[in-house]
Design an enzyme around this catalytic site. Structure first.
Site: not given
Ligand code: ATP
Ligand code: MG
Length: 149
Positions: A11, A59, A87, A93, A104, A114, A117
């Site tokens: 990112k 968000f 993962r 996350t 992370r 974070n 992705h």
């Molecule tokens: P990614 O899809 O980026 O690999 P993830 O699967 O761990 O991450 P998701 O729930 O898919 O998490 O969320 C996608 C992205 O949205 C997160 O990586 C983060 O950048 C952002 N995000 C998720 N939850 C929050 C939150 N509560 N506040 C702000 N940003 C968030």
């Molecule tokens: Mg995700």
């Protein structure tokens, strides 16, 4: 091939912090081979489309703004059980909950920023790989064209 590929993005903040090399090293040391990679700046429309699954979340707007704030790296990773193993390597996350040794834990600063992705299912891995890469251009780590994944 199914189950052997996942899509990662490094990112914008991790790219700005010069952590591309450190993160790729963790990926390789974790047993993943990088089989395609590019650096690009996502357009607003691309970021919205990529994260469309989150469009109802509070968000979403900030996430799209963050993901378009600078260059990212998109890469295809190859390994048995790629989606789940990556993962695990990424960690939770929210980096505050991420285990020691995860990407992370080491390179993320908060839940939005974070660092990386990773796809969350084989089906999404396929869609996300197609989003960034022409499939007639994708090679396995053995140099053969990927015909199915
Ligand atoms: P990614 O899809 O980026 O690999 P993830 O699967 O761990 O991450 P998701 O729930 O898919 O998490 O969320 C996608 C992205 O949205 C997160 O990586 C983060 O950048 C952002 N995000 C998720 N939850 C929050 C939150 N509560 N506040 C702000 N940003 C968030
Ligand atoms: Mg995700």
């Amino acid at each position: 091939m199914k189950g052997n590929y996942t899509l990662t993005m490094i990112k914008p903040q991790a790219v700005k912090n010069q952590n591309i090399g450190n993160i790729l090293a963790l990926i390789n040391n974790g047993g993943f081979r990088i089989t395609a990679m590019k650096m690009l700046v996502l357009s607003n429309a691309q970021a919205k489309a990529f994260y469309a699954i989150h469009k109802e979340r509070p968000f979403y707007g900030e996430l799209v703004e963050f993901m378009t704030s600078g260059p990212i790296i998109a890469a295809v990773l190859e390994k048995d059980n790629a989606v789940l193993d990556y993962r695990k390597l990424m960690g939770a996350t929210n980096p505050a909950d991420a285990d020691e040794g995860t990407i992370r834990k080491q390179y993320a600063s908060n839940i939005q920023n974070n660092a990386v992705h990773g796809s969350d299912s084989d089906e999404n891995a396929k869609n996300e790989i197609n989003f960034f890469f022409a499939t007639n251009n994708l090679y396995t780590s053995c140099g053969e064209l990927v015909e199915e994944f």
